[in-house]
Write a protein that holds these residues in place. Structure first.
Motif: not given
Length: 273
Positions: A210-211, A263-266, A8-10
């Motif tokens: 984008v992030g 991001a890595y954790r997700q 999830s980018l958000k």
């Protein structure tokens, strides 16, 4: 069995912003060191530029900057990934430490740069070969002049080369964003993780890019603030530079670490499902 997992980018952006207080409280000393080095090193190099010791001062200054940045990355990723257990993982007072994780980050950085340079060289080689086979270079004294003319003229066949150049740059940005996961992976897995980060970020390169672009928004904001400084003041350039260095060390770097750690954790949690 693991599988490709989106993130999830958000959520990553929210966690990146939420990580700032933890970064400032847990790595305050190394961030101040990074700020100090960023402010002083360019001026030391400038004042010594014409002296006999200039090359050595330059080497020492660059090495000092690299060491401090490695310590900062090591501290911030420990805090972002291990949180309350960061000290167990080697976090020093105020984020000042240098151990195996920092050495692994350096190795990952070197490998990342070599890989990106090799890819960039391949793109450039293909561009030059195609250019030399085309009639676009006729009448110019050398290849560089002909290539520069493509971008200034921008008509007809020129657009094929312009589009290729834009796509190549975009591909490099996407690769850089995906490879940047290697630092979070290297700290989290307590081993050197390099090109495996490409597989981890597969399908997520655009969102990662984008992030990163969104996290760079403090830069234009700092420029707007800098423009409010009276430009006829002789100290304006130093104040603007100091603002840029401060935003980089105290805001952009912690935000980036928090973003990639999230991001890595997700992605890892998604693979485990």
């Amino acid at each position: 069995m693991g599988h490709k997992a989106a993130f999830s980018l958000k959520k990553a952006l929210i966690e990146a912003v939420g990580f700032l207080p933890t970064a400032w409280s847990g790595a305050w000393l190394v961030l101040l060191m990074l700020l100090t080095v960023g402010l002083l090193v360019p001026f030391l190099i400038w004042h010594a530029a014409f002296g006999i010791w200039a090359p050595w001062i330059n080497i020492v200054a660059q090495a000092l900057g690299l060491v401090v940045k490695l310590m900062a990355l090591g501290a911030l990723y420990r805090l972002a990934i291990f949180r309350k257990a960061a000290r167990v993982e080697g976090l020093g007072l105020g984020g000042v430490q240098f151990g195996a994780p920092e050495v692994r980050i350096l190795a990952a950085l070197i490998i990342m740069m070599i890989f990106l340079i090799a890819i960039a060289a391949t793109f450039i080689l293909i561009f030059i070969i195609a250019f030399n086979l085309s009639p676009l270079g006729d009448g110019y004294r050398d290849t560089v002049s002909g290539v520069m003319a493509i971008f200034s003229r921008a008509t007809g066949l020129d657009w094929l080369f312009i589009v290729y150049a834009v796509l190549a740059v975009l591909a490099l940005f996407l690769l850089t964003a995906r490879l940047s996961l290697m630092f979070a992976a290297t700290i989290a897995e307590r081993r050197l993780v390099t090109l495996n980060a490409l597989a981890l970020g597969e399908g997520n390169g655009l969102k990662l890019m984008v992030g990163v672009l969104l996290l760079l928004l403090p830069y234009p904001l700092s420029v707007l603030i800098g423009l409010k400084i009276p430009q006829d003041d002789g100290d304006a350039i130093f104040l603007n530079y100091g603002l840029y260095v401060g935003v980089t060390a105290l805001v952009i770097l912690p935000l980036s670490v928090g973003f990639f750690a999230s991001a890595y954790r997700q992605m890892r949690l998604g693979q485990a499902k």
